[in-house]
Design a protein around this motif. Sequence first.
Motif, PDB file in Angstrom:
ATOM      1  N   LYS A  25       0.802  -1.225   0.000  1.00 25.49           N
ATOM      2  CA  LYS A  25       0.000   0.000   0.000  1.00 25.49           C
ATOM      3  C   LYS A  25       0.839   1.282   0.000  1.00 25.49           C
ATOM      4  N   PHE A  26       2.156   1.135  -0.177  1.00 26.02           N
ATOM      5  CA  PHE A  26       2.998   2.317  -0.323  1.00 26.02           C
ATOM      6  C   PHE A  26       3.487   2.411  -1.758  1.00 26.02           C
ATOM      7  N   SER A  27       3.839   3.618  -2.162  1.00 22.90           N
ATOM      8  CA  SER A  27       4.137   3.879  -3.567  1.00 22.90           C
ATOM      9  C   SER A  27       5.519   3.366  -3.964  1.00 22.90           C
ATOM     10  N   THR A  28       5.715   3.252  -5.270  1.00 23.48           N
ATOM     11  CA  THR A  28       7.039   2.886  -5.774  1.00 23.48           C
ATOM     12  C   THR A  28       8.062   3.979  -5.459  1.00 23.48           C
ATOM     13  N   ASP A  29       7.613   5.221  -5.355  1.00 22.56           N
ATOM     14  CA  ASP A  29       8.530   6.306  -4.970  1.00 22.56           C
ATOM     15  C   ASP A  29       9.075   6.062  -3.557  1.00 22.56           C
ATOM     16  N   ASP A  30       8.200   5.610  -2.658  1.00 26.61           N
ATOM     17  CA  ASP A  30       8.645   5.294  -1.298  1.00 26.61           C
ATOM     18  C   ASP A  30       9.640   4.135  -1.318  1.00 26.61           C
TER      19      ASP A  30
ATOM     20  N   VAL B  17      -1.304  -9.945  -4.375  1.00 27.76           N
ATOM     21  CA  VAL B  17      -0.708 -10.423  -5.625  1.00 27.76           C
ATOM     22  C   VAL B  17      -0.701  -9.344  -6.699  1.00 27.76           C
ATOM     23  N   ASN B  18      -1.823  -8.705  -6.938  1.00 27.92           N
ATOM     24  CA  ASN B  18      -1.893  -7.717  -8.017  1.00 27.92           C
ATOM     25  C   ASN B  18      -0.951  -6.544  -7.771  1.00 27.92           C
ATOM     26  N   GLU B  19      -0.884  -6.095  -6.517  1.00 19.29           N
ATOM     27  CA  GLU B  19       0.025  -4.994  -6.170  1.00 19.29           C
ATOM     28  C   GLU B  19       1.478  -5.439  -6.353  1.00 19.29           C
ATOM     29  N   LEU B  20       1.770  -6.644  -5.955  1.00 16.97           N
ATOM     30  CA  LEU B  20       3.112  -7.191  -6.124  1.00 16.97           C
ATOM     31  C   LEU B  20       3.533  -7.187  -7.590  1.00 16.97           C
ATOM     32  N   ILE B  21       2.696  -7.747  -8.450  1.00 14.78           N
ATOM     33  CA  ILE B  21       3.037  -7.871  -9.872  1.00 14.78           C
ATOM     34  C   ILE B  21       3.218  -6.494 -10.512  1.00 14.78           C
ATOM     35  N   THR B  22       2.365  -5.548 -10.142  1.00 20.15           N
ATOM     36  CA  THR B  22       2.489  -4.191 -10.678  1.00 20.15           C
ATOM     37  C   THR B  22       3.818  -3.565 -10.291  1.00 20.15           C
ATOM     38  N   LYS B  23       4.180  -3.705  -9.026  1.00 18.51           N
ATOM     39  CA  LYS B  23       5.427  -3.098  -8.550  1.00 18.51           C
ATOM     40  C   LYS B  23       6.651  -3.797  -9.142  1.00 18.51           C
ATOM     41  N   ILE B  24       6.591  -5.110  -9.286  1.00 19.49           N
ATOM     42  CA  ILE B  24       7.704  -5.821  -9.914  1.00 19.49           C
ATOM     43  C   ILE B  24       7.936  -5.300 -11.325  1.00 19.49           C
TER      44      ILE B  24
ATOM     45  N   GLY C 168       1.756 -12.408   2.159  1.00 17.10           N
ATOM     46  CA  GLY C 168       0.322 -12.481   2.411  1.00 17.10           C
ATOM     47  C   GLY C 168      -0.232 -13.875   2.214  1.00 17.10           C
ATOM     48  N   HIS C 169      -1.526 -14.002   2.448  1.00 22.98           N
ATOM     49  CA  HIS C 169      -2.207 -15.273   2.191  1.00 22.98           C
ATOM     50  C   HIS C 169      -2.317 -15.465   0.678  1.00 22.98           C
ATOM     51  N   LEU C 170      -1.776 -16.560   0.188  1.00 23.72           N
ATOM     52  CA  LEU C 170      -1.747 -16.818  -1.247  1.00 23.72           C
ATOM     53  C   LEU C 170      -2.824 -17.824  -1.622  1.00 23.72           C
ATOM     54  N   GLN C 171      -3.748 -17.379  -2.465  1.00 19.98           N
ATOM     55  CA  GLN C 171      -4.796 -18.281  -2.953  1.00 19.98           C
ATOM     56  C   GLN C 171      -4.222 -19.182  -4.042  1.00 19.98           C
ATOM     57  N   THR C 172      -4.688 -20.423  -4.094  1.00 20.38           N
ATOM     58  CA  THR C 172      -4.130 -21.379  -5.051  1.00 20.38           C
ATOM     59  C   THR C 172      -4.345 -20.933  -6.494  1.00 20.38           C
TER      60      THR C 172
ATOM     61  N   LYS D 267      -3.953 -18.084  -7.663  1.00 23.00           N
ATOM     62  CA  LYS D 267      -3.039 -16.990  -8.020  1.00 23.00           C
ATOM     63  C   LYS D 267      -1.571 -17.400  -7.899  1.00 23.00           C
ATOM     64  N   VAL D 268      -1.342 -18.679  -7.650  1.00 22.50           N
ATOM     65  CA  VAL D 268       0.026 -19.157  -7.438  1.00 22.50           C
ATOM     66  C   VAL D 268       0.913 -18.888  -8.640  1.00 22.50           C
ATOM     67  N   ASP D 269       0.359 -19.068  -9.851  1.00 21.57           N
ATOM     68  CA  ASP D 269       1.175 -18.897 -11.064  1.00 21.57           C
ATOM     69  C   ASP D 269       1.652 -17.460 -11.245  1.00 21.57           C
ATOM     70  N   LYS D 270       0.981 -16.496 -10.599  1.00 21.94           N
ATOM     71  CA  LYS D 270       1.386 -15.093 -10.699  1.00 21.94           C
ATOM     72  C   LYS D 270       2.513 -14.736  -9.735  1.00 21.94           C
ATOM     73  N   VAL D 271       2.814 -15.643  -8.803  1.00 20.76           N
ATOM     74  CA  VAL D 271       3.813 -15.367  -7.775  1.00 20.76           C
ATOM     75  C   VAL D 271       5.052 -16.246  -7.931  1.00 20.76           C
TER      76      VAL D 271
END
Length: 225
Positions: A33-38, A55-62, A76-80, A82-86
């Motif tokens: 929840k913090f910005s890429t600038d931070d 997951v979605n925030e992670l992928i965007t920042k990566i 975080g809690h990883l749903q099965t 969404k595993v392929d995205k992580v």
Amino acid sequence: MDLKSRYLNIVNEIKDYNLKANGHAKLIAVSKKFSTDDILTVHSLGQIDFAENYVNELITKIDLLKDKNIRWHFIGHLQTNKVDKVVGFVDLIHAVDSSKLMTKINQVAEKKKIVQKILLQIKFGDEQTKSGFDLINLEEVLKLSKSLDGIEVQGLMTILPLGISDDQKKECFQSLKLGLLKMQQQFFVKTATELSMGMSDDFKLAISEGSTMIRVGSAIFGARS
């Protein structure tokens, strides 16, 4: 205190407590929840390890920070579903809380022809919202993990129940450390060296009890909106 000052203050406190405890706890900066600038501000001061919960925030920042030398953690809690995205996008998945999730991570990792490093999440207390394995079932879980070639179990992690005392926290941290020693000495898991325990409000206690990874967010980045 600004972001740089808060970060440097935490780094110095970790150094001090590592010296006192003869420890080697590594700081994982929790940037959810913090910005890429931070993130870039903290990264410019030498921080390499960052953690995300969603997951979605992670992928965007990566993607936005793909040209930076950052080692990503998923805590975080990883749903099965969404595993392929992580898998393959992070160095370490901290909160593997079920045999079903561990098996799914293995399937995706084998498909991608990689080995994904993971930690097993251990549950303390009886909060319905908390997930994870019980230490008493560790042998059963490790037997399964040894049959899965797409994962490497690197240790244990925990998220403590809310509202418990420092003495109760200490007891949980000590139990987790004993669990890691059991993995090493009784079950011969040579890769098990990590204890991911301790957050902004209790990382000093966690270091004194043997933590190797502390997950600090608000004490660095400030309050989340």
